[in-house]
Scaffold this motif. Structure first.
Motif, PDB file in Angstrom:
ATOM      1  N   SER A  33       2.286 -18.270 -25.612  1.00  0.00           N
ATOM      2  CA  SER A  33       3.715 -17.934 -25.681  1.00  0.00           C
ATOM      3  C   SER A  33       4.373 -18.814 -26.739  1.00  0.00           C
ATOM      4  N   PRO A  34       4.350 -18.370 -27.989  1.00  0.00           N
ATOM      5  CA  PRO A  34       4.865 -19.221 -29.059  1.00  0.00           C
ATOM      6  C   PRO A  34       6.389 -19.323 -29.019  1.00  0.00           C
ATOM      7  N   VAL A  35       6.878 -20.499 -29.406  1.00  0.00           N
ATOM      8  CA  VAL A  35       8.321 -20.752 -29.458  1.00  0.00           C
ATOM      9  C   VAL A  35       8.702 -20.999 -30.920  1.00  0.00           C
ATOM     10  N   LEU A  36       9.680 -20.255 -31.413  1.00  0.00           N
ATOM     11  CA  LEU A  36      10.085 -20.406 -32.815  1.00  0.00           C
ATOM     12  C   LEU A  36      11.350 -21.242 -32.905  1.00  0.00           C
ATOM     13  N   VAL A  37      11.311 -22.266 -33.761  1.00  0.00           N
ATOM     14  CA  VAL A  37      12.504 -23.088 -34.002  1.00  0.00           C
ATOM     15  C   VAL A  37      12.785 -23.131 -35.502  1.00  0.00           C
ATOM     16  N   GLY A  38      13.997 -23.539 -35.844  1.00  0.00           N
ATOM     17  CA  GLY A  38      14.361 -23.657 -37.257  1.00  0.00           C
ATOM     18  C   GLY A  38      15.849 -23.411 -37.427  1.00  0.00           C
ATOM     19  N   LEU A  39      16.340 -23.769 -38.598  1.00  0.00           N
ATOM     20  CA  LEU A  39      17.767 -23.598 -38.865  1.00  0.00           C
ATOM     21  C   LEU A  39      18.155 -22.123 -38.837  1.00  0.00           C
ATOM     22  N   MET A  40      19.459 -21.876 -38.676  1.00  0.00           N
ATOM     23  CA  MET A  40      19.920 -20.484 -38.646  1.00  0.00           C
ATOM     24  C   MET A  40      19.592 -19.781 -39.967  1.00  0.00           C
ATOM     25  N   GLY A  41      19.143 -18.537 -39.836  1.00  0.00           N
ATOM     26  CA  GLY A  41      18.796 -17.767 -41.033  1.00  0.00           C
ATOM     27  C   GLY A  41      17.348 -17.903 -41.454  1.00  0.00           C
ATOM     28  N   SER A  42      16.572 -18.713 -40.726  1.00  0.00           N
ATOM     29  CA  SER A  42      15.187 -18.935 -41.163  1.00  0.00           C
ATOM     30  C   SER A  42      14.254 -17.797 -40.730  1.00  0.00           C
ATOM     31  N   GLU A 122       6.879 -29.738 -23.842  1.00  0.00           N
ATOM     32  CA  GLU A 122       6.036 -29.368 -22.686  1.00  0.00           C
ATOM     33  C   GLU A 122       5.514 -27.937 -22.784  1.00  0.00           C
ATOM     34  N   HIS A 123       6.023 -27.159 -23.751  1.00  0.00           N
ATOM     35  CA  HIS A 123       5.646 -25.738 -23.841  1.00  0.00           C
ATOM     36  C   HIS A 123       5.168 -25.349 -25.237  1.00  0.00           C
ATOM     37  N   PRO A 124       4.082 -25.937 -25.683  1.00  0.00           N
ATOM     38  CA  PRO A 124       3.549 -25.553 -26.975  1.00  0.00           C
ATOM     39  C   PRO A 124       2.932 -24.156 -26.932  1.00  0.00           C
ATOM     40  N   PRO A 125       2.711 -23.501 -28.056  1.00  0.00           N
ATOM     41  CA  PRO A 125       2.946 -24.054 -29.382  1.00  0.00           C
ATOM     42  C   PRO A 125       4.365 -23.753 -29.881  1.00  0.00           C
ATOM     43  N   VAL A 126       4.931 -24.783 -30.504  1.00  0.00           N
ATOM     44  CA  VAL A 126       6.246 -24.637 -31.137  1.00  0.00           C
ATOM     45  C   VAL A 126       6.013 -24.486 -32.640  1.00  0.00           C
ATOM     46  N   ILE A 127       6.646 -23.478 -33.209  1.00  0.00           N
ATOM     47  CA  ILE A 127       6.454 -23.171 -34.634  1.00  0.00           C
ATOM     48  C   ILE A 127       7.779 -23.338 -35.351  1.00  0.00           C
ATOM     49  N   TRP A 128       7.799 -24.216 -36.352  1.00  0.00           N
ATOM     50  CA  TRP A 128       9.028 -24.449 -37.122  1.00  0.00           C
ATOM     51  C   TRP A 128       9.005 -23.574 -38.373  1.00  0.00           C
ATOM     52  N   LEU A 129       9.976 -22.688 -38.483  1.00  0.00           N
ATOM     53  CA  LEU A 129      10.151 -21.904 -39.709  1.00  0.00           C
ATOM     54  C   LEU A 129      11.018 -22.752 -40.634  1.00  0.00           C
ATOM     55  N   LYS A 130      10.361 -23.436 -41.542  1.00  0.00           N
ATOM     56  CA  LYS A 130      11.063 -24.438 -42.360  1.00  0.00           C
ATOM     57  C   LYS A 130      11.580 -23.808 -43.653  1.00  0.00           C
ATOM     58  N   ALA A 131      12.886 -23.872 -43.826  1.00  0.00           N
ATOM     59  CA  ALA A 131      13.483 -23.286 -45.035  1.00  0.00           C
ATOM     60  C   ALA A 131      14.528 -24.248 -45.587  1.00  0.00           C
ATOM     61  N   SER A 132      14.718 -24.214 -46.886  1.00  0.00           N
ATOM     62  CA  SER A 132      15.675 -25.128 -47.501  1.00  0.00           C
ATOM     63  C   SER A 132      17.102 -24.622 -47.275  1.00  0.00           C
ATOM     64  N   PRO A 133      18.069 -25.540 -47.270  1.00  0.00           N
ATOM     65  CA  PRO A 133      19.471 -25.118 -47.143  1.00  0.00           C
ATOM     66  C   PRO A 133      19.849 -24.113 -48.225  1.00  0.00           C
ATOM     67  N   GLU A 170      10.541 -31.259 -36.786  1.00  0.00           N
ATOM     68  CA  GLU A 170       9.215 -31.794 -37.110  1.00  0.00           C
ATOM     69  C   GLU A 170       8.578 -32.455 -35.890  1.00  0.00           C
ATOM     70  N   GLU A 171       9.415 -33.170 -35.145  1.00  0.00           N
ATOM     71  CA  GLU A 171       8.911 -33.895 -33.967  1.00  0.00           C
ATOM     72  C   GLU A 171       8.332 -32.953 -32.906  1.00  0.00           C
ATOM     73  N   CYS A 172       8.953 -31.793 -32.737  1.00  0.00           N
ATOM     74  CA  CYS A 172       8.456 -30.920 -31.646  1.00  0.00           C
ATOM     75  C   CYS A 172       7.480 -29.854 -32.139  1.00  0.00           C
ATOM     76  N   ALA A 173       7.311 -29.727 -33.465  1.00  0.00           N
ATOM     77  CA  ALA A 173       6.519 -28.598 -33.978  1.00  0.00           C
ATOM     78  C   ALA A 173       5.009 -28.854 -33.909  1.00  0.00           C
ATOM     79  N   ASP A 174       4.281 -27.832 -33.482  1.00  0.00           N
ATOM     80  CA  ASP A 174       2.810 -27.857 -33.561  1.00  0.00           C
ATOM     81  C   ASP A 174       2.354 -27.245 -34.879  1.00  0.00           C
ATOM     82  N   PHE A 175       3.228 -26.480 -35.485  1.00  0.00           N
ATOM     83  CA  PHE A 175       2.891 -25.830 -36.759  1.00  0.00           C
ATOM     84  C   PHE A 175       4.177 -25.666 -37.568  1.00  0.00           C
ATOM     85  N   ILE A 176       4.072 -25.937 -38.870  1.00  0.00           N
ATOM     86  CA  ILE A 176       5.237 -25.780 -39.748  1.00  0.00           C
ATOM     87  C   ILE A 176       4.929 -24.669 -40.743  1.00  0.00           C
TER      88      ILE A 176
END
Ligand code: S3P
Length: 209
Positions: A33-42, A122-133, A170-176
């Protein structure tokens, strides 16, 4: 990964995909159950939708869940009740969503509370969609549905959000996953490749539903 690998992976995915049954698609990634994080618009919601389709699980979009529960839009919640009330709803909704067999798309500010960070870890995997401002500003400038940038000066606001939040993502991400010119299908292929590797590494964690 070099560009050649990514292109080959994408081509393979596109060739093989139409011939696979849902059962085959899900065999390997059955309980993730992947969790997606990242700034708005990513692209958390749009990539989340594709990923959920791929895994044949529901997409739980926290913003949508909050809107449904509150019975009004996010700008209305911010305007009438204030940001803290929105954050309370976000924490409650996150707690309800995590652990369910789904793809979970979070709102950009979910990492701002320590208790949310603990839940995410506690609920990996967390995936960071990393995008520039700069990339994000082009996509969301003038969007009145996003109260934090609705008043304008989008690029500077995103730069400030990135300064504070990048270390938390970055701290919570298992994958960037670096976003940029990457096509959505390519982004999906990258995420699927990560999920396969991740599952091999950690086994098949049980889920509560
Ligand atoms: C927010 C991002 C939004 C939404 C709210 C606050 C933030 O979600 O939760 O406007 O603090 O960055 P998206 O990241 O889906 O735009």
């Amino acid at each position: 990964m070099d560009d050649g690998n990514a292109v080959v992976k994408k081509a393979l995915l596109e060739q093989v995909w139409p011939h696979m049954t849902e059962r085959m698609k899900n065999k390997k990634l059955a309980r993730i159950s992947p969790v997606l994080v990242g700034l708005m618009g990513s692209g958390k919601s749009s990539i989340g939708r594709r990923l959920a389709e791929y895994l044949d699980v529901p997409l739980l979009d926290l913003d949508e869940m909050i809107i449904e529960r509150a019975g009004c839009s996010i700008p209305e919640i911010f305007g009438r009740l204030g940001e803290e009330a929105f954050r309370d709803m976000e924490t409650a909704t996150l707690g309800d969503a995590l652990g369910r067999h789904a793809v979970i798309a979070t709102g950009g500010g979910v990492v701002m509370r320590a208790e949310n960070m603990a839940l995410l870890k506690e609920h990996p995997p967390v995936i960071w969609l990393k995008a520039s401002p700069e990339f994000l500003a082009q996509r969301i400038d003038g969007d009145l549905n996003r109260p934090l940038i609705a008043a304008g000066d989008t690029l500077n606001k995103l730069k400030e959000l990135a300064r504070v939040r990048y270390p938390l993502y970055e701290e919570c991400a298992d994958f960037i996953l670096p976003r940029g010119d990457m096509e959505k299908s390519e982004a999906l292929a990258e995420i699927v490749a990560f999920l396969n590797a991740w599952q091999k590494r950690v086994g098949n964690p049980g889920r509560k539903d």
